[in-house]
Design a protein around this motif. Structure first.
Motif, PDB file in Angstrom:
ATOM      1  N   SER A   1      -2.618  -4.057  -3.887  1.00 21.21           N
ATOM      2  CA  SER A   1      -4.028  -4.204  -4.244  1.00 21.21           C
ATOM      3  C   SER A   1      -4.963  -3.967  -3.062  1.00 21.21           C
ATOM      4  O   SER A   1      -6.177  -3.922  -3.232  1.00 21.21           O
ATOM      5  CB  SER A   1      -4.278  -5.598  -4.825  1.00 21.21           C
ATOM      6  N   LEU A   2      -4.395  -3.809  -1.877  1.00 16.40           N
ATOM      7  CA  LEU A   2      -5.206  -3.611  -0.671  1.00 16.40           C
ATOM      8  C   LEU A   2      -5.201  -2.145  -0.253  1.00 16.40           C
ATOM      9  O   LEU A   2      -4.156  -1.485  -0.311  1.00 16.40           O
ATOM     10  CB  LEU A   2      -4.654  -4.458   0.482  1.00 16.40           C
TER      11      LEU A   2
ATOM     12  N   VAL B   1      -6.553  -1.416   5.319  1.00 15.26           N
ATOM     13  CA  VAL B   1      -6.545  -2.881   5.422  1.00 15.26           C
ATOM     14  C   VAL B   1      -5.120  -3.370   5.636  1.00 15.26           C
ATOM     15  O   VAL B   1      -4.874  -4.247   6.467  1.00 15.26           O
ATOM     16  CB  VAL B   1      -7.175  -3.532   4.171  1.00 15.26           C
ATOM     17  N   GLN B   2      -4.164  -2.789   4.915  1.00 17.37           N
ATOM     18  CA  GLN B   2      -2.765  -3.162   5.105  1.00 17.37           C
ATOM     19  C   GLN B   2      -2.328  -2.910   6.545  1.00 17.37           C
ATOM     20  O   GLN B   2      -1.654  -3.761   7.153  1.00 17.37           O
ATOM     21  CB  GLN B   2      -1.866  -2.349   4.169  1.00 17.37           C
TER      22      GLN B   2
ATOM     23  N   ARG C   1       5.560   6.681   8.141  1.00 16.50           N
ATOM     24  CA  ARG C   1       5.063   5.332   7.835  1.00 16.50           C
ATOM     25  C   ARG C   1       5.095   4.452   9.081  1.00 16.50           C
ATOM     26  O   ARG C   1       4.130   3.761   9.406  1.00 16.50           O
ATOM     27  CB  ARG C   1       5.894   4.713   6.719  1.00 16.50           C
ATOM     28  N   ASN C   2       6.205   4.474   9.784  1.00 15.62           N
ATOM     29  CA  ASN C   2       6.322   3.682  11.006  1.00 15.62           C
ATOM     30  C   ASN C   2       5.376   4.184  12.096  1.00 15.62           C
ATOM     31  O   ASN C   2       4.894   3.397  12.909  1.00 15.62           O
ATOM     32  CB  ASN C   2       7.755   3.670  11.520  1.00 15.62           C
ATOM     33  N   ALA C   3       5.097   5.480  12.104  1.00 17.84           N
ATOM     34  CA  ALA C   3       4.157   6.021  13.083  1.00 17.84           C
ATOM     35  C   ALA C   3       2.768   5.446  12.854  1.00 17.84           C
ATOM     36  O   ALA C   3       2.084   5.058  13.809  1.00 17.84           O
ATOM     37  CB  ALA C   3       4.122   7.542  12.992  1.00 17.84           C
ATOM     38  N   PHE C   4       2.335   5.355  11.602  1.00 22.65           N
ATOM     39  CA  PHE C   4       1.035   4.769  11.296  1.00 22.65           C
ATOM     40  C   PHE C   4       1.003   3.285  11.674  1.00 22.65           C
ATOM     41  O   PHE C   4       0.007   2.794  12.235  1.00 22.65           O
ATOM     42  CB  PHE C   4       0.693   4.935   9.813  1.00 22.65           C
ATOM     43  N   LYS C   5       2.068   2.571  11.368  1.00 25.23           N
ATOM     44  CA  LYS C   5       2.129   1.145  11.691  1.00 25.23           C
ATOM     45  C   LYS C   5       2.098   0.933  13.206  1.00 25.23           C
ATOM     46  O   LYS C   5       1.360   0.074  13.716  1.00 25.23           O
ATOM     47  CB  LYS C   5       3.390   0.523  11.077  1.00 25.23           C
ATOM     48  N   THR C   6       2.874   1.723  13.934  1.00 21.87           N
ATOM     49  CA  THR C   6       2.901   1.602  15.384  1.00 21.87           C
ATOM     50  C   THR C   6       1.551   1.963  15.984  1.00 21.87           C
ATOM     51  O   THR C   6       1.062   1.296  16.905  1.00 21.87           O
ATOM     52  CB  THR C   6       4.012   2.484  15.981  1.00 21.87           C
TER      53      THR C   6
ATOM     54  N   ILE D   1      -7.633 -12.368   6.345  1.00 25.07           N
ATOM     55  CA  ILE D   1      -6.932 -12.910   5.175  1.00 25.07           C
ATOM     56  C   ILE D   1      -7.861 -13.811   4.371  1.00 25.07           C
ATOM     57  O   ILE D   1      -7.919 -13.718   3.139  1.00 25.07           O
ATOM     58  CB  ILE D   1      -5.652 -13.669   5.590  1.00 25.07           C
ATOM     59  N   LEU D   2      -8.610 -14.672   5.051  1.00 22.61           N
ATOM     60  CA  LEU D   2      -9.522 -15.564   4.331  1.00 22.61           C
ATOM     61  C   LEU D   2     -10.627 -14.787   3.624  1.00 22.61           C
ATOM     62  O   LEU D   2     -11.002 -15.135   2.500  1.00 22.61           O
ATOM     63  CB  LEU D   2     -10.102 -16.616   5.281  1.00 22.61           C
TER      64      LEU D   2
END
Length: 93
Positions: free
Chosen positions: A24-25, A29-30, A58-63, A85-86
């Motif tokens: 849903s995000l 944002v994720q 995917r890992n490249a974007f996360k890193t 988160i809040l």
């Protein structure tokens, strides 16, 4: 005392995050939440040799997201994770 308070608030935010459907995000944002969480829990230990063996897009974007916030302290990353988160949680009420 303040550190314990921050850790407690961080853990509560993690528990709230577990109730938010990831799909849903928006992806940005994720990635931001991932980076804050990872930095808050692992610091600047960005890429291990084992991760390099299985490095995909995917890992490249996360890193990359994690590297972009490497200037933050662990405490700052926790505060930003809690804040985000809040905000997400409160907007869903």
């Amino acid at each position: 005392m303040a550190e314990k308070d921050l850790d407690t608030r961080f853990q509560e935010a993690v528990e709230i995050a577990e109730t938010i459907p990831q799909a849903s995000l928006p992806q940005d944002v994720q990635l931001r939440l991932y980076a804050y969480y990872k930095h808050a829990t692992s610091g600047n230990n960005i890429v291990s040799p084992n991760q390099m063996l299985n490095f995909d897009l995917r890992n490249a974007f996360k890193t990359n997201a994690w590297m972009q916030i490497s200037h933050l302290t662990i405490e700052e990353a926790k505060e930003l994770y809690i804040k985000n988160i809040l905000e997400i949680h409160n907007s869903r009420k």
